[in-house]
Write an enzyme that holds these catalytic residues in place. Structure first.
Site, PDB file in Angstrom:
ATOM      1  N   HIS A  47      -9.229  -3.557  -1.991  1.00 16.52           N
ATOM      2  CA  HIS A  47      -8.245  -3.004  -1.476  1.00 16.52           C
ATOM      3  C   HIS A  47      -8.540  -1.580  -1.331  1.00 16.52           C
ATOM      4  O   HIS A  47      -8.596  -0.896  -0.257  1.00 16.52           O
ATOM      5  CB  HIS A  47      -6.890  -3.259  -1.914  1.00 16.52           C
ATOM      6  CG  HIS A  47      -5.559  -2.458  -1.409  1.00 16.52           C
ATOM      7  ND1 HIS A  47      -4.572  -2.927  -0.679  1.00 16.52           N
ATOM      8  CD2 HIS A  47      -5.497  -1.000  -1.029  1.00 16.52           C
ATOM      9  CE1 HIS A  47      -3.766  -2.282  -0.302  1.00 16.52           C
ATOM     10  NE2 HIS A  47      -4.331  -0.825  -0.585  1.00 16.52           N
ATOM     11  N   GLU A  48      -8.780  -1.051  -2.514  1.00 12.68           N
ATOM     12  CA  GLU A  48      -9.095   0.633  -2.725  1.00 12.68           C
ATOM     13  C   GLU A  48     -10.519   0.919  -1.639  1.00 12.68           C
ATOM     14  O   GLU A  48     -10.469   2.077  -1.080  1.00 12.68           O
ATOM     15  CB  GLU A  48      -9.100   1.226  -4.059  1.00 12.68           C
ATOM     16  CG  GLU A  48      -7.938   0.737  -4.664  1.00 12.68           C
ATOM     17  CD  GLU A  48      -6.520   1.152  -3.944  1.00 12.68           C
ATOM     18  OE1 GLU A  48      -6.762   2.268  -3.199  1.00 12.68           O
ATOM     19  OE2 GLU A  48      -5.554   0.591  -4.034  1.00 12.68           O
ATOM     20  N   CYS A  96       0.780  -1.191   0.087  1.00 13.52           N
ATOM     21  CA  CYS A  96      -0.074   0.013  -0.174  1.00 13.52           C
ATOM     22  C   CYS A  96       0.971   1.356   0.123  1.00 13.52           C
ATOM     23  O   CYS A  96       1.674   1.344   0.563  1.00 13.52           O
ATOM     24  CB  CYS A  96      -0.894  -0.037   1.216  1.00 13.52           C
ATOM     25  SG  CYS A  96      -1.922   1.517   1.170  1.00 13.52           S
ATOM     26  N   HIS A 153     -10.050   1.431   1.866  1.00  8.89           N
ATOM     27  CA  HIS A 153      -9.558   2.634   2.154  1.00  8.89           C
ATOM     28  C   HIS A 153     -10.686   3.871   2.649  1.00  8.89           C
ATOM     29  O   HIS A 153     -10.660   4.564   3.492  1.00  8.89           O
ATOM     30  CB  HIS A 153      -8.645   3.308   1.169  1.00  8.89           C
ATOM     31  CG  HIS A 153      -7.406   2.814   1.030  1.00  8.89           C
ATOM     32  ND1 HIS A 153      -6.538   3.221   2.176  1.00  8.89           N
ATOM     33  CD2 HIS A 153      -6.598   2.331   0.172  1.00  8.89           C
ATOM     34  CE1 HIS A 153      -5.276   2.728   1.923  1.00  8.89           C
ATOM     35  NE2 HIS A 153      -5.290   2.071   0.801  1.00  8.89           N
TER      36      HIS A 153
END
Ligand code: ZN
Length: 198
Positions: free
Chosen positions: A176-177, A133, A180
């Site tokens: 993953h994004e 990351c 966030h």
């Protein structure tokens, strides 16, 4: 509470979202094409990375600020200093629901920008794979992710909501994004972590 309701009535869209604040506009307009990427090693950055992101209003999606933000996020994630496959709004200092993702599932593997993005469903095999990351430099880890997802996002030109089925590595990047945007980092989900000095 009175102030909150007043603010929603004054600047909210139909769905009650708040428009870009002067501070958010200043961050976008004042930034170079290569935006500063926040990391967990800075206290203020870390708090912002752990916060929940909110949608853009329709008006903001059609604004020059959104166009500038999209261009700068794309520039930043592809810059050799970062060399990422995805980046999310909080990583450039904005708690707004937007991600830039490299679409390995499309011809030419182009990057795209996806505002007001959500994971509508996840299914299939859960397989661990290596992740890093831009906000956690120096580390990598094995993270279990679903093989198949449906994402929804808004087309900033037509304002239509688009739904897409995505699988494979691109589905992992989206997971993953989008994490966030909910204040979640891959290190929260990792089975194992190791120092990754490159
Ligand atoms: Zn990340």
């Amino acid at each position: 509470m009175v102030i909150v309701f007043w603010a929603l009535a004054a600047c909210g869209s139909r769905s009650g979202q708040l428009g870009l604040t002067p501070a958010e506009k200043a961050l976008i307009n004042g930034s170079d094409s290569l935006m500063r990427v926040l990391t967990i090693y800075d206290r203020e950055d870390s708090l912002l990375l752990r916060d929940i992101s909110v949608d853009f209003t329709d008006k903001d999606l059609r604004s020059d600020e959104f166009k500038a933000l999209a261009a700068k996020m794309l520039y930043t994630v592809q810059d050799p200093s970062q060399d990422g496959v995805g980046i999310a709004g909080p990583q450039v200092g904005l708690n707004r629901r937007v991600v830039a993702v490299q679409r390995y599932d499309l011809p030419g593997e182009p990057f795209g920008v996806f505002p007001n993005v959500r994971l509508d469903s996840l299914w299939g095999e859960i397989t661990p794979g290596p992740e890093g990351c831009l906000s956690v430099p120096g580390w990598a880890g094995m993270v279990p992710r679903y093989s198949n997802i449906i994402v929804s996002y808004k087309d900033p030109l037509t304002l239509d909501t688009i739904r897409e089925r995505i699988e494979g590595f691109t589905a992992v990047i989206f997971q993953h994004e989008i994490d966030h945007l909910d204040g979640v980092l891959y290190i929260d989900r990792a089975d194992s972590l190791w120092v990754d000095v490159r």
